[in-house]
Design a protein around this motif. Structure first.
Motif, short mmCIF file in Angstrom:
data_model
loop_
_atom_site.label_atom_id
_atom_site.label_comp_id
_atom_site.label_asym_id
_atom_site.label_seq_id
_atom_site.Cartn_x
_atom_site.Cartn_y
_atom_site.Cartn_z
N PHE A 217 13.67 -0.12 3.64
CA PHE A 217 12.55 0.78 3.35
C PHE A 217 12.35 1.11 1.88
CE2 PHE A 217 13.99 1.93 7.70
CZ PHE A 217 12.88 1.47 8.39
N ILE A 218 13.31 0.81 1.04
CA ILE A 218 13.22 1.18 -0.37
C ILE A 218 13.43 -0.05 -1.24
CG2 ILE A 218 14.19 2.61 -2.23
CD1 ILE A 218 12.87 4.30 -0.12
N LEU A 219 12.50 -0.29 -2.19
CA LEU A 219 12.64 -1.38 -3.17
C LEU A 219 12.93 -2.72 -2.50
CD1 LEU A 219 14.69 0.36 -6.04
CD2 LEU A 219 12.21 0.14 -5.80
N GLY A 220 12.14 -3.04 -1.49
CA GLY A 220 12.31 -4.30 -0.78
C GLY A 220 11.31 -5.36 -1.22
N GLU A 221 11.02 -6.29 -0.32
CA GLU A 221 10.20 -7.45 -0.68
C GLU A 221 8.75 -7.06 -0.99
OE1 GLU A 221 8.78 -9.40 3.49
OE2 GLU A 221 10.90 -9.67 3.00
N LYS B 61 8.67 -5.69 -4.59
CA LYS B 61 8.75 -6.80 -5.54
C LYS B 61 7.44 -7.59 -5.58
CE LYS B 61 13.76 -7.44 -5.12
NZ LYS B 61 14.84 -8.34 -4.66
N GLY B 62 6.86 -7.82 -4.42
CA GLY B 62 5.60 -8.54 -4.37
C GLY B 62 4.48 -7.77 -5.06
N LEU B 63 4.42 -6.47 -4.83
CA LEU B 63 3.39 -5.66 -5.46
C LEU B 63 3.55 -5.64 -6.97
CD1 LEU B 63 0.98 -3.70 -5.14
CD2 LEU B 63 2.67 -1.83 -5.09
N GLU B 64 4.78 -5.54 -7.45
CA GLU B 64 5.01 -5.56 -8.90
C GLU B 64 4.46 -6.84 -9.52
OE1 GLU B 64 9.04 -2.78 -9.26
OE2 GLU B 64 9.24 -4.95 -9.02
N ALA B 65 4.72 -7.96 -8.87
CA ALA B 65 4.22 -9.23 -9.40
C ALA B 65 2.70 -9.29 -9.35
CB ALA B 65 4.82 -10.39 -8.59
N GLU B 66 2.10 -8.76 -8.30
CA GLU B 66 0.65 -8.82 -8.13
C GLU B 66 -0.07 -7.88 -9.09
OE1 GLU B 66 0.39 -8.07 -3.95
OE2 GLU B 66 1.35 -10.00 -3.47
N ARG C 192 -0.54 -3.69 -1.19
CA ARG C 192 -0.72 -5.14 -1.18
C ARG C 192 -1.86 -5.55 -0.24
NH1 ARG C 192 4.56 -8.60 -0.48
NH2 ARG C 192 3.31 -10.11 -1.68
N ALA C 193 -2.03 -4.80 0.84
CA ALA C 193 -3.15 -5.09 1.75
C ALA C 193 -4.48 -4.76 1.09
CB ALA C 193 -2.98 -4.29 3.04
N LYS C 194 -4.50 -3.74 0.25
CA LYS C 194 -5.74 -3.29 -0.38
C LYS C 194 -6.09 -4.06 -1.65
CE LYS C 194 -6.13 1.54 1.10
NZ LYS C 194 -6.38 2.92 0.61
#
Length: 375
Positions: A32-36, A39-44, A241-243
């Motif tokens: 629930f914390i600092l997961g995939e 990480k994906g949102l940071e890259a996006e 990420r969905a938005k």
């Protein structure tokens, strides 16, 4: 016809199925914390904003705070900030024992300029934090020239302006670091608090922000400094990420409504109300707020007029930061920042969310024109 100031349900309905699907997987993974997703949102967000690094934070406020901490801002330091903005911009400076030095605004944009920043610099100045208020960039070429002249870091407060553009760049591509907010009412909003600290090109600074985010810890249980608990949770990252793929469309929806308002209400005189101005070269105002200035002391009367007709509006912001009780000891006096104080008496933000219908826009515009005896 009732027109709310903001209606989030239609936007959230568009991503509901995707979020529910992702939530099911999140529950199955139970990370629930600092997961995939984080990480994906940071890259996006890094790619979207054009920054080399992005660090997901628990709020826009914490994104600002972590940036200041990474710069080592502390007791005795001064940080230049606008007075006409949300409290957090100055609050994070004060929280570190530093002094917010308030500056006035450009009345055309509500934002800081290089000249205003230059006039506020002292030997104790350690950073500059301009705000891109309401969705339009501040005078970043001017501000960056002053920063370069005095060898000062710049933190962009883009909490209302992810995706705003000007001078061939985006918010986040000028300063050393940038803070974004994903509070639910932002153009890109989470289902709770969330934020991001972007670092333009300094890998070491990005590593420090990441360490500060987890109590100054690296590796586990080795604390190099007293940091903070500023982590974003996986669910908020999943929602964002969905938005994110829809964000530019939502920006353009707001810009479409703004252009319509500007045309429909162009008959208002300068003595009645001043409409927003897009003055940034090669710019994109993303209209987190569509804010007019109501002249002649009639702002509150106009707001009451709209309320009687079921039309939402909001005042951002009714009190300047240099006038706040908690900053009384800084010694600012009434009249010291006249443009900011005047803005606080005149501003009124109108509904501009992308899902508005033409009929809703007309309801707002007709009510305002009617208040001034026009049609």
């Amino acid at each position: 016809m009732a027109v709310p100031m903001l209606e989030l349900a239609p936007q959230n309905a568009a991503i509901k199925a995707k979020v529910l699907e992702g939530l099911s997987g999140l529950i199955d993974r139970s990370s629930f914390i600092l997961g995939e997703n984080v990480k994906g949102l940071e890259a996006e967000i890094s790619a979207y904003a054009g920054a080399a690094h992005a660090v997901a934070m628990s709020s826009g406020t914490d994104a600002q705070l972590a940036a200041l901490m990474a710069l080592g801002i502390g007791h005795g330091d001064e940080v230049i900030v606008p007075s006409f903005t949300f409290f957090a911009t100055a609050g994070v400076v004060s929280r570190l024992g530093a002094k917010p030095v308030f500056i006035d605004l450009d009345p055309a944009t509500f934002n800081a300029t290089g000249a205003l920043v230059e006039a506020a610099i002292t030997p104790r100045t350690k950073a500059i934090m301009p705000v891109h208020l309401f969705g339009q960039l501040a005078d970043m070429p001017g501000i960056m020239a002053v920063a370069k002249k005095h060898d000062l870091p710049v933190i962009e407060d883009a909490c209302q302006s992810l995706g705003a553009k000007g001078w061939g760049k985006s918010a986040g591509q000028f300063g050393d670091m940038t803070a974004y907010s994903f509070y639910p009412t932002k153009n890109l909003g989470a289902f709770g608090d969330a934020g991001m600290t972007a670092i333009r090109d300094d890998a070491a600074m990005a590593a420090r922000v990441r360490r500060i985010r987890v109590h100054g810890m690296e590796p586990v249980y080795m604390h190099h400094e007293v940091g903070m608990n500023g982590r974003m949770d996986e669910f908020q990252a999943l929602v964002l990420r969905a938005k994110l793929p829809m964000l530019d469309g939502w920006h353009e929806g707001r810009r479409k409504h703004a252009a319509w308002y500007l045309e429909r209400m162009k008959g208002l005189t300068a003595g009645e109300a001043v409409l927003p101005q897009e003055v940034v070269p090669n710019g994109r105002h993303i209209y987190n707020q569509f804010t007019i200035r109501v002249k002649g002391g009639k702002r509150d009367a106009l707001q009451a007029h709209l309320k009687e007709r079921g039309i939402g509006s909001a005042i951002y912001y009714p009190i300047c930061l240099h006038e706040q009780p908690c900053f009384k000891d800084l010694g600012y006096k009434a009249g010291q920042l006249p443009e900011s104080e005047l803005a606080a008496k005149e501003v009124l933000s109108l509904p501009v969310y992308p899902e508005m219908t033409e009929a809703m826009r007309e309801e707002v515009a007709a009510a305002i024109l009617g208040f001034f005896g026009k049609n």
